[in-house]
Design a protein around this motif. Sequence first.
Motif, PDB file in Angstrom:
ATOM      1  N   ASP A 134       2.905  17.417   5.131  1.00  0.00           N
ATOM      2  CA  ASP A 134       2.620  18.847   5.336  1.00  0.00           C
ATOM      3  C   ASP A 134       1.667  19.096   6.507  1.00  0.00           C
ATOM      4  O   ASP A 134       1.267  20.224   6.756  1.00  0.00           O
ATOM      5  CB  ASP A 134       2.058  19.464   4.055  1.00  0.00           C
ATOM      6  N   GLY A 135       1.294  18.054   7.238  1.00  0.00           N
ATOM      7  CA  GLY A 135       0.437  18.194   8.406  1.00  0.00           C
ATOM      8  C   GLY A 135      -1.045  17.970   8.111  1.00  0.00           C
ATOM      9  O   GLY A 135      -1.845  17.889   9.035  1.00  0.00           O
ATOM     10  N   SER A 136      -1.428  17.919   6.850  1.00  0.00           N
ATOM     11  CA  SER A 136      -2.829  17.662   6.515  1.00  0.00           C
ATOM     12  C   SER A 136      -3.134  16.167   6.665  1.00  0.00           C
ATOM     13  O   SER A 136      -2.219  15.346   6.792  1.00  0.00           O
ATOM     14  CB  SER A 136      -3.137  18.131   5.092  1.00  0.00           C
ATOM     15  N   ARG A 137      -4.412  15.835   6.660  1.00  0.00           N
ATOM     16  CA  ARG A 137      -4.806  14.435   6.805  1.00  0.00           C
ATOM     17  C   ARG A 137      -5.592  13.985   5.580  1.00  0.00           C
ATOM     18  O   ARG A 137      -6.252  14.778   4.926  1.00  0.00           O
ATOM     19  CB  ARG A 137      -5.642  14.236   8.066  1.00  0.00           C
ATOM     20  N   ALA A 138      -5.515  12.690   5.292  1.00  0.00           N
ATOM     21  CA  ALA A 138      -6.239  12.101   4.167  1.00  0.00           C
ATOM     22  C   ALA A 138      -6.612  10.664   4.511  1.00  0.00           C
ATOM     23  O   ALA A 138      -5.977  10.024   5.346  1.00  0.00           O
ATOM     24  CB  ALA A 138      -5.382  12.133   2.903  1.00  0.00           C
ATOM     25  N   ILE A 183       0.883  -1.159   0.000  1.00  0.00           N
ATOM     26  CA  ILE A 183       0.000   0.000   0.000  1.00  0.00           C
ATOM     27  C   ILE A 183       0.920   1.207   0.000  1.00  0.00           C
ATOM     28  O   ILE A 183       1.623   1.466   0.981  1.00  0.00           O
ATOM     29  CB  ILE A 183      -0.926   0.005   1.230  1.00  0.00           C
ATOM     30  N   VAL A 184       0.937   1.924  -1.099  1.00  0.00           N
ATOM     31  CA  VAL A 184       1.871   3.037  -1.262  1.00  0.00           C
ATOM     32  C   VAL A 184       1.195   4.327  -0.809  1.00  0.00           C
ATOM     33  O   VAL A 184       0.181   4.738  -1.364  1.00  0.00           O
ATOM     34  CB  VAL A 184       2.324   3.166  -2.737  1.00  0.00           C
ATOM     35  N   LEU A 185       1.773   4.942   0.235  1.00  0.00           N
ATOM     36  CA  LEU A 185       1.318   6.239   0.726  1.00  0.00           C
ATOM     37  C   LEU A 185       2.372   7.273   0.366  1.00  0.00           C
ATOM     38  O   LEU A 185       3.536   6.935   0.102  1.00  0.00           O
ATOM     39  CB  LEU A 185       1.125   6.188   2.246  1.00  0.00           C
ATOM     40  N   PRO A 186       2.020   8.554   0.331  1.00  0.00           N
ATOM     41  CA  PRO A 186       3.007   9.595   0.007  1.00  0.00           C
ATOM     42  C   PRO A 186       4.172   9.605   1.008  1.00  0.00           C
ATOM     43  O   PRO A 186       4.026   9.187   2.161  1.00  0.00           O
ATOM     44  CB  PRO A 186       2.212  10.895   0.102  1.00  0.00           C
ATOM     45  N   VAL A 187       5.305  10.082   0.571  1.00  0.00           N
ATOM     46  CA  VAL A 187       6.491  10.159   1.415  1.00  0.00           C
ATOM     47  C   VAL A 187       6.207  11.050   2.616  1.00  0.00           C
ATOM     48  O   VAL A 187       5.636  12.125   2.490  1.00  0.00           O
ATOM     49  CB  VAL A 187       7.690  10.725   0.606  1.00  0.00           C
ATOM     50  N   GLY A 188       6.574  10.590   3.793  1.00  0.00           N
ATOM     51  CA  GLY A 188       6.402  11.355   5.023  1.00  0.00           C
ATOM     52  C   GLY A 188       5.049  11.158   5.681  1.00  0.00           C
ATOM     53  O   GLY A 188       4.776  11.749   6.715  1.00  0.00           O
ATOM     54  N   ALA A 189       4.187  10.336   5.105  1.00  0.00           N
ATOM     55  CA  ALA A 189       2.852  10.114   5.684  1.00  0.00           C
ATOM     56  C   ALA A 189       2.954   9.168   6.868  1.00  0.00           C
ATOM     57  O   ALA A 189       3.768   8.249   6.874  1.00  0.00           O
ATOM     58  CB  ALA A 189       1.917   9.548   4.634  1.00  0.00           C
ATOM     59  N   LYS A 190       2.157   9.446   7.909  1.00  0.00           N
ATOM     60  CA  LYS A 190       2.105   8.576   9.074  1.00  0.00           C
ATOM     61  C   LYS A 190       0.681   8.033   9.195  1.00  0.00           C
ATOM     62  O   LYS A 190      -0.286   8.773   9.059  1.00  0.00           O
ATOM     63  CB  LYS A 190       2.452   9.353  10.351  1.00  0.00           C
ATOM     64  N   ILE A 232      -9.776  -1.805   2.932  1.00  0.00           N
ATOM     65  CA  ILE A 232      -9.118  -1.229   4.105  1.00  0.00           C
ATOM     66  C   ILE A 232      -9.106   0.281   3.914  1.00  0.00           C
ATOM     67  O   ILE A 232      -8.714   0.766   2.842  1.00  0.00           O
ATOM     68  CB  ILE A 232      -7.657  -1.725   4.238  1.00  0.00           C
ATOM     69  N   SER A 233      -9.521   1.023   4.944  1.00  0.00           N
ATOM     70  CA  SER A 233      -9.384   2.479   4.884  1.00  0.00           C
ATOM     71  C   SER A 233      -8.276   2.866   5.859  1.00  0.00           C
ATOM     72  O   SER A 233      -8.218   2.372   6.984  1.00  0.00           O
ATOM     73  CB  SER A 233     -10.698   3.184   5.227  1.00  0.00           C
ATOM     74  N   ILE A 234      -7.392   3.725   5.393  1.00  0.00           N
ATOM     75  CA  ILE A 234      -6.240   4.146   6.191  1.00  0.00           C
ATOM     76  C   ILE A 234      -6.316   5.655   6.387  1.00  0.00           C
ATOM     77  O   ILE A 234      -6.337   6.414   5.424  1.00  0.00           O
ATOM     78  CB  ILE A 234      -4.911   3.774   5.500  1.00  0.00           C
ATOM     79  N   ASP A 235      -6.382   6.082   7.647  1.00  0.00           N
ATOM     80  CA  ASP A 235      -6.360   7.501   7.983  1.00  0.00           C
ATOM     81  C   ASP A 235      -4.893   7.863   8.195  1.00  0.00           C
ATOM     82  O   ASP A 235      -4.227   7.304   9.066  1.00  0.00           O
ATOM     83  CB  ASP A 235      -7.183   7.732   9.252  1.00  0.00           C
ATOM     84  N   ALA A 236      -4.380   8.758   7.369  1.00  0.00           N
ATOM     85  CA  ALA A 236      -2.947   9.094   7.430  1.00  0.00           C
ATOM     86  C   ALA A 236      -2.752  10.597   7.577  1.00  0.00           C
ATOM     87  O   ALA A 236      -3.527  11.399   7.052  1.00  0.00           O
ATOM     88  CB  ALA A 236      -2.252   8.602   6.164  1.00  0.00           C
ATOM     89  N   GLU A 237      -1.684  10.945   8.303  1.00  0.00           N
ATOM     90  CA  GLU A 237      -1.255  12.343   8.397  1.00  0.00           C
ATOM     91  C   GLU A 237      -0.118  12.522   7.397  1.00  0.00           C
ATOM     92  O   GLU A 237       0.893  11.808   7.454  1.00  0.00           O
ATOM     93  CB  GLU A 237      -0.784  12.674   9.814  1.00  0.00           C
ATOM     94  N   LEU A 238      -0.299  13.440   6.469  1.00  0.00           N
ATOM     95  CA  LEU A 238       0.699  13.646   5.423  1.00  0.00           C
ATOM     96  C   LEU A 238       1.847  14.508   5.944  1.00  0.00           C
ATOM     97  O   LEU A 238       1.787  15.078   7.034  1.00  0.00           O
ATOM     98  CB  LEU A 238       0.026  14.293   4.205  1.00  0.00           C
TER      99      LEU A 238
END
Length: 127
Positions: free
Chosen positions: A103-107, A77-84, A95-101
Amino acid sequence: MARPIAEEDEEKPLDAEVEKVRGKLIRFMAVNLGLLFLALMVVIGALVYKARKAPSVAPPLAGDIQVPAGEPLNADIVLPVGAKVISQSLSGNRISIDAELADGSRAIFVFDIAERRVIGQFAIRTK
């Protein structure tokens, strides 16, 4: 207009031959109605049988995913670089994944297990 004679108003008894024909017609009608009813019951029974034997069209659940015996599922599952990853949730085969990117935004990312790909990304914003 003249009144009919009273004798003509009364029904006369049927001849023996006419009574035999009438009896045969009644038997013929009863047999045909019985056969028609039987045929109707057979058709209704066939429809009920087909309806009960029809395959269900429900979407596959997580337990319905074809997994070879002894081999676990694996995919990236590829998330953007720096995402937590903040949290995750499983529903059916998604599967739904709540991630903090970074830049501090969430997706929220939605990953389909059966297709093994990200099928949606939803940005979380405030007004």
